[in-house]
Design a protein around this motif. Structure first.
Motif, PDB file in Angstrom:
ATOM      1  N   GLU A  63     -53.083  19.772 -18.413  1.00 50.72           N
ATOM      2  CA  GLU A  63     -53.867  20.260 -19.545  1.00 50.72           C
ATOM      3  C   GLU A  63     -54.936  19.281 -19.985  1.00 50.72           C
ATOM      4  O   GLU A  63     -55.944  19.678 -20.562  1.00 50.72           O
ATOM      5  CB  GLU A  63     -52.935  20.576 -20.722  1.00 50.72           C
ATOM      6  CG  GLU A  63     -51.986  21.725 -20.467  1.00 50.72           C
ATOM      7  CD  GLU A  63     -52.716  23.002 -20.099  1.00 50.72           C
ATOM      8  OE1 GLU A  63     -53.809  23.230 -20.649  1.00 50.72           O
ATOM      9  OE2 GLU A  63     -52.216  23.751 -19.261  1.00 50.72           O
ATOM     10  N   ASP A  64     -54.750  17.969 -19.722  1.00 45.72           N
ATOM     11  CA  ASP A  64     -55.749  17.014 -20.173  1.00 45.72           C
ATOM     12  C   ASP A  64     -57.042  17.119 -19.380  1.00 45.72           C
ATOM     13  O   ASP A  64     -58.075  16.608 -19.802  1.00 45.72           O
ATOM     14  CB  ASP A  64     -55.187  15.591 -20.112  1.00 45.72           C
ATOM     15  CG  ASP A  64     -54.194  15.337 -21.228  1.00 45.72           C
ATOM     16  OD1 ASP A  64     -54.595  15.370 -22.400  1.00 45.72           O
ATOM     17  OD2 ASP A  64     -53.011  15.148 -20.923  1.00 45.72           O
ATOM     18  N   GLN A  74     -58.535  19.767 -19.236  1.00 43.37           N
ATOM     19  CA  GLN A  74     -59.317  20.750 -19.988  1.00 43.37           C
ATOM     20  C   GLN A  74     -60.309  20.092 -20.927  1.00 43.37           C
ATOM     21  O   GLN A  74     -61.225  20.761 -21.428  1.00 43.37           O
ATOM     22  CB  GLN A  74     -58.378  21.673 -20.783  1.00 43.37           C
ATOM     23  CG  GLN A  74     -57.432  22.476 -19.911  1.00 43.37           C
ATOM     24  CD  GLN A  74     -58.156  23.287 -18.861  1.00 43.37           C
ATOM     25  OE1 GLN A  74     -59.191  23.888 -19.138  1.00 43.37           O
ATOM     26  NE2 GLN A  74     -57.632  23.295 -17.639  1.00 43.37           N
ATOM     27  N   ALA A  75     -60.161  18.789 -21.195  1.00 48.56           N
ATOM     28  CA  ALA A  75     -61.151  18.102 -22.016  1.00 48.56           C
ATOM     29  C   ALA A  75     -62.478  17.967 -21.294  1.00 48.56           C
ATOM     30  O   ALA A  75     -63.508  17.738 -21.923  1.00 48.56           O
ATOM     31  CB  ALA A  75     -60.631  16.718 -22.415  1.00 48.56           C
ATOM     32  N   SER A  91     -56.294  16.286 -25.722  1.00 49.63           N
ATOM     33  CA  SER A  91     -55.902  17.694 -25.705  1.00 49.63           C
ATOM     34  C   SER A  91     -54.895  17.920 -26.819  1.00 49.63           C
ATOM     35  O   SER A  91     -53.911  17.162 -26.950  1.00 49.63           O
ATOM     36  CB  SER A  91     -55.292  18.049 -24.343  1.00 49.63           C
ATOM     37  OG  SER A  91     -54.950  19.407 -24.296  1.00 49.63           O
ATOM     38  N   ASN A 118     -52.524  20.932 -28.402  1.00 49.96           N
ATOM     39  CA  ASN A 118     -51.961  22.273 -28.213  1.00 49.96           C
ATOM     40  C   ASN A 118     -51.329  22.742 -29.521  1.00 49.96           C
ATOM     41  O   ASN A 118     -50.371  22.135 -30.013  1.00 49.96           O
ATOM     42  CB  ASN A 118     -50.914  22.254 -27.097  1.00 49.96           C
ATOM     43  CG  ASN A 118     -51.517  21.826 -25.777  1.00 49.96           C
ATOM     44  OD1 ASN A 118     -52.626  22.214 -25.441  1.00 49.96           O
ATOM     45  ND2 ASN A 118     -50.793  20.995 -25.030  1.00 49.96           N
ATOM     46  N   ARG A 170     -55.383  25.927 -27.554  1.00 47.25           N
ATOM     47  CA  ARG A 170     -55.646  24.567 -27.086  1.00 47.25           C
ATOM     48  C   ARG A 170     -57.022  24.127 -27.564  1.00 47.25           C
ATOM     49  O   ARG A 170     -58.011  24.851 -27.432  1.00 47.25           O
ATOM     50  CB  ARG A 170     -55.593  24.484 -25.565  1.00 47.25           C
ATOM     51  CG  ARG A 170     -55.900  23.092 -25.002  1.00 47.25           C
ATOM     52  CD  ARG A 170     -55.811  23.033 -23.489  1.00 47.25           C
ATOM     53  NE  ARG A 170     -56.750  23.957 -22.881  1.00 47.25           N
ATOM     54  CZ  ARG A 170     -56.401  25.003 -22.151  1.00 47.25           C
ATOM     55  NH1 ARG A 170     -55.126  25.270 -21.961  1.00 47.25           N
ATOM     56  NH2 ARG A 170     -57.320  25.794 -21.618  1.00 47.25           N
ATOM     57  N   SER A 186     -59.691  20.864 -27.079  1.00 47.13           N
ATOM     58  CA  SER A 186     -59.935  19.700 -26.226  1.00 47.13           C
ATOM     59  C   SER A 186     -61.274  19.074 -26.593  1.00 47.13           C
ATOM     60  O   SER A 186     -62.332  19.559 -26.176  1.00 47.13           O
ATOM     61  CB  SER A 186     -59.935  20.105 -24.752  1.00 47.13           C
ATOM     62  OG  SER A 186     -58.713  20.718 -24.385  1.00 47.13           O
ATOM     63  N   PRO A 241     -49.862  25.406 -24.498  1.00 45.69           N
ATOM     64  CA  PRO A 241     -51.101  26.124 -24.194  1.00 45.69           C
ATOM     65  C   PRO A 241     -50.897  27.378 -23.361  1.00 45.69           C
ATOM     66  O   PRO A 241     -51.827  28.150 -23.170  1.00 45.69           O
ATOM     67  CB  PRO A 241     -51.906  25.085 -23.414  1.00 45.69           C
ATOM     68  CG  PRO A 241     -50.863  24.282 -22.720  1.00 45.69           C
ATOM     69  CD  PRO A 241     -49.683  24.227 -23.644  1.00 45.69           C
TER      70      PRO A 241
END
Length: 933
Positions: A102-103, A105-106, A737, A739, A745, A747, A866
């Motif tokens: 998920e990081d 997504q930044a 990130s 959530n 989410r 970011s 997320p």
């Protein structure tokens, strides 16, 4: 256990911890409460066949884990959650930035913005040449789509001998293999000018239309094989903005000009990959990729008028193969890559080019009909083995590059108008656009060329190339290395390595690059971890002499192609026949490579203090010193001797080599010195809240910014050693990130930096080198005619002998601030996914953000996940670039006779990896829809 393998333990109450095996293959978890736990382990291309389940009863327990070659089917439910931790392992430096799951997504989905984000994360630590990117271990190539990226590592193990490039600034990207279940992802990004803000350099909001369609699918082919497939189709109609000062063709008045033209760009990419497991010890990987870009009316914008446009196309193809074999405690990796790039640029107009320095560029493009085909081959064979406390890695890399270039560059000719002294009296100084205006006015009045010249008109220079357009060159380089990571004591790790490199096209066989690093954890033992680690390292890093330089030297050797230059031509706007140029006292420009050319290199040393802080946070403070030797620069070795050149007299001067004509010698006489203080903070406050960031204090000095750097005065190098282009004093970068409940989410990604230096020039050829890089003098009083008042004091565009000149890169541009934000809401539907009740998200690892225990203090009520537990997920989001709508200026005009001196005429940013721009608007909003199953 294999050294460096990641071990994850999960247990009661959502407790999840991560560690890495040391160089002896040992690992340990302390302070675990009694209960039932699940243990999983993995390493690159290796995995534990089945998670181990243990029951702790209050007593220490030893558990031996045996890894095997990973199946080509990547498990969808990967559990690697834990808090950031410090250790003496060379690959676990807390100053690294490692992004997974998920990081990622930044970061931006757009290839151009993604590359910019990665360079921002690498920071100004990358030395004079910027960050280097390796994709699945290969150098060069193209950035993969973000949805196919498994992991990004930045600045990890900076003194490893495996890599030729500087460790601080090294970016490693690893892509996803197939999965054990069929999965797919489809994305649609859309944007137009309606929601965006006006570009500050345009009189009105420019048109903008973006449609990006991207997809990724994968799954099993057979029990032992899997596949992935990436596809992209991006369509961008970007409102290109020209911001210049021109002369009205009817009134001949000087007027500002602002034009907007919608430039269509189209990009297509398809890349299939297959993985096959031969047995428990051997896996194979094959990948093919093809990309095609087509841009109508490229080359327009900034100072370039519409007539300068050209049609740009490229088609790139990549073939990759890799074989990984486990032999006991050893791993052998063999990789091969073939990369072919075919580009072409066809000018819309074959009219001669008109350059009015710092005002506008008109006429046709200098490209003509340019075609270039490059074929690159890369072979690697690397072996890792464990022998007691030693972890050894050694290998070889062989690369070959071939370039077949057809370049009728500047066959149409270029007229250049510079500013400076208005006439022979020297009483006044005029700008470049004023010289162009006078030329047109007096020509319309029927004045002779001599009269126009006497009144401050006439072109400053005319240049044209002629000869054979096609030329082929090639180059090969070899690099071998060996490294040993030795666990001297449980709390001390010593890493020793050596790398040797050599290449064709230059006679340099001395490129030995030693690497050494040590890590010490005070108070640590085999059963006790320390919260503090001290690291120190030293290494030499060589760079290659680029093939493009060899191509230029072979092409412009005075025979293959000839570069004719005429100072103060009196035939504007007519183009004389090339055969007649000798009658205009023209000179030829020849390019050569020095016979003593050496490969440039950087000697870098670093000291780091790493500390484990409360709240699942690590802090790393690093001091680095970089000293560069034999950096590339150029020099005119046939410049007129001091005091013999008169700009007003064609062909004047006494030349060291006898006859007139610039001889540009590429040499390796550059030096570079850089000192930095870097502070990294990485935190995982809870399972849904990860943050990373760093601050850099930087000072960089040099006498070159690359092969195109010439001394302003060819016989006086005073002031050449000054601020390097990388001398950005302060930089702050932060991202993460978050959530939230409801599968939302957020970011953020923030970058701020102080201004970069820029060179200040006089805007004319002061020394008879055919170059316009002469710097103005520093006036000692206001009595001399023609002085120009600037923010840097009174400057003299026509310095006399002995007058002190401005140092190189004396100007300083404004700072830049960029705040980007991505927000997405995920909606799930359909049946629950198999095993979804056990699934954990895969967060960042290594030195950045790892997931922590589920407890989150006061944030527990707002933190969520997320994704959903449903088989199908639809994510609806918004990506906002430059949320604060801050104006970030592009290149600053350093020509003191330009009407734009000290200012920019466009926003920062260049063409993206797809070959076109997306800078029509200042703040850009993109709606994003993503469907996954």
């Amino acid at each position: 256990m294999l050294p460096g393998a990641k071990v994850v333990v999960s247990g009661p109450g959502g407790v999840v911890k991560t560690t890495s095996a040391d160089n002896s293959g040992l690992y340990a978890f302390a302070e675990l409460a009694p209960g039932n736990y699940t243990v999983q382990a993995s390493a690159p291309n290796l995995a534990l066949p089945q998670a181990a389940k243990v029951a702790l009863k209050g007593e220490p327990l030893a558990l031996n884990l045996v890894l095997k070659v990973a199946s080509t089917l990547e498990k969808v439910t990967v559990d690697e959650n834990g808090a950031p931790a410090v250790s003496t392992d060379s690959a676990n430096n807390a100053s690294a930035v490692i992004l997974r799951g998920e990081d990622l997504q930044a970061l931006s989905d757009d290839p151009n913005d993604l590359a910019a984000d990665l360079q921002a994360l690498a920071g100004p630590s990358a030395g004079p040449n910027g960050g280097s990117i390796f994709i699945d271990g290969f150098s060069g190539g193209e950035l993969p789509p973000k949805e196919s990226i498994r992991e990004i590592r930045i600045n990890q193990n900076p003194f490893s001998p495996e890599y030729d490039k500087l460790g601080y600034g090294k970016i490693e990207i690893f892509t996803k293999p197939g999965s054990d279940k069929y999965r797919a992802e489809a994305n649609w990004n859309f944007a137009n000018q309606f929601w965006n803000s006006r570009n500050p350099y345009a009189p009105e909001k420019a048109s903008f239309l973006l449609n990006e369609f991207e997809g990724n699918a994968g799954g099993p082919i057979t029990r032992k094989s899997s596949f992935t497939l990436d596809a992209q189709r991006n369509m961008v109609d970007n409102g290109t903005i020209t911001n210049a000062v021109t002369v009205n063709p009817q009134t001949l008045a000087i007027e500002p000009f602002a034009g907007i033209l919608s430039v269509p760009g189209r990009y297509t990419k398809v890349s299939p990959r297959a993985d096959y497991q031969l047995n428990d010890r051997n896996t194979l990987m094959f990948r093919y990729g093809i990309t095609h870009s087509d841009v109508q009316d490229a080359g327009i914008g900034g100072f370039d008028l519409i007539s300068r446009g050209y049609h740009s196309q490229f088609t790139n193809q990549t073939v990759q193969a890799a074989d990984t074999v486990v032999l006991g405690t050893s791993i052998n990796e063999t990789r091969f890559q073939y990369y072919r790039s075919a580009t072409q640029a066809i000018a819309n107009s074959l009219d001669p080019t008109i350059q009015v320095l710092g005002s506008f560029n008109g006429g046709g493009s200098t490209n003509g009909r340019t075609f270039d085909t490059q074929n690159s081959f890369e072979f690697q064979n690397y072996t890792s083995m464990v022998r007691g406390r030693h972890s050894v890695r050694f290998g070889i890399r062989v690369r070959e590059q071939m370039d077949d270039s057809v370049s009728p560059q500047n066959f149409n000719g270029t007229f250049t108008f510079g500013g400076g002294v208005a006439d022979a009296s020297g009483e006044a100084t005029i700008t470049s656009i004023e010289r162009y205006q006078r030329t047109l006015q007096f020509e319309q009045l029927g004045y002779s060329a001599a009269q126009i010249r006497a009144l401050g008109g006439g072109a400053t220079q005319f240049s044209i190339d002629a000869g054979t357009a096609e030329l082929s060159v090639s180059q090969m380089d070899v690099g071998v290395f060996a490294g040993d990571e030795w666990r001297v004591r449980p709390n001390v790790t010593l890493s020793l390595g050596m790398r040797y490199e050599t290449q064709s096209n230059i006679h340099d066989w001395r490129d030995f690059a030693p690497r050494v690093a040590v890590a010490w954890a005070p108070g640590a033992s085999a059963r006790k971890r320390s919260k503090t680690v001290v690291r120190a390292g030293f290494g030499a890093f060589y760079d290659r002499f680029p093939l493009a330089n060899t191509l230029a030297a072979d092409r412009f050797n005075g025979t293959v192609q000839r570069q004719y230059v005429v100072a103060n031509p009196d035939f504007f706007p007519n183009i004389p026949a090339v055969a007649s140029l000798a009658g205009f006292q023209s000179t030829q420009v020849v390019e050569k490579v020095s016979s003593t050319m050496r490969a440039p290199y950087i000697v870098q040393s670093a000291v780091t203090l790493e500390r484990q802080l409360p709240a699942n946070t690590t802090l790393a403070v690093t001091y680095t010193n970089s000293h560069g030797l034999h950096l590339l620069r150029s020099e005119d070795i046939n410049a007129p001797l001091p005091g013999t050149y008169n700009p007003a007299v064609q062909g004047s001067g006494v030349f060291p080599l006898g006859g007139p004509g610039a001889v540009f010698l590429m040499e390796s006489s550059g030096i570079y010195n850089q000192n930095q203080l870097i502070a990294n903070v990485n935190a995982k406050l809870n399972a849904g809240f990860s943050l990373f960031g760093f601050y850099v204090l930087n000072r960089a000095m040099s006498n070159t910014d690359g092969i195109g750097t010439f001394p302003a005065d060819p016989y006086n190098f005073e002031g050449e050693y000054s601020h390097a282009a990388t001398d950005v004093r302060h930089r702050v970068t932060a991202g993460g990130s978050i959530n939230l409940k409801g599968n939302v989410r957020v970011s953020p990604f923030f970058v701020a930096q102080t201004g970069a230096p820029f060179d200040i020039t006089a805007g004319s050829d002061l020394y008879g080198t055919t170059l316009f890089n002469g710097r103005p003098g520093i006036a000692t009083g206001a009595a001399k005619p023609g002085l120009i008042a600037t923010a840097y004091g009174l400057l003299d565009p026509d310095p006399t002998a002995g007058e002190r000149l401005l140092p190189r890169n004396y100007g300083r541009g404004p700072g830049q601030i960029s705040m980007n934000l991505r927000i997405a809401k995920t909606i799930g539907f359909g049946a629950s996914r198999e095993g979804s009740h056990e699934e954990q998200r895969q967060p960042s690892g290594g030195g950045v953000a790892l997931a922590a225990p589920a407890s989150g203090g006061g944030l527990r009520g707002v933190i969520g996940t997320p994704t959903t537990t449903h088989r199908y997920n639809l994510s609806i989001g918004m990506s906002i670039r430059n949320l604060l709508n801050h104006t970030n200026p592009g290149p600053i005009a350093g020509n003191i006779t330009s009407p734009y001196f000290g200012f920019a005429n466009q926003v920062a940013g260049g063409p993206n990896g797809e070959g076109f721009y997306e800078n029509a608007n200042n703040r850009r909003l993109e709606s994003q829809i993503r469907f996954t199953f």
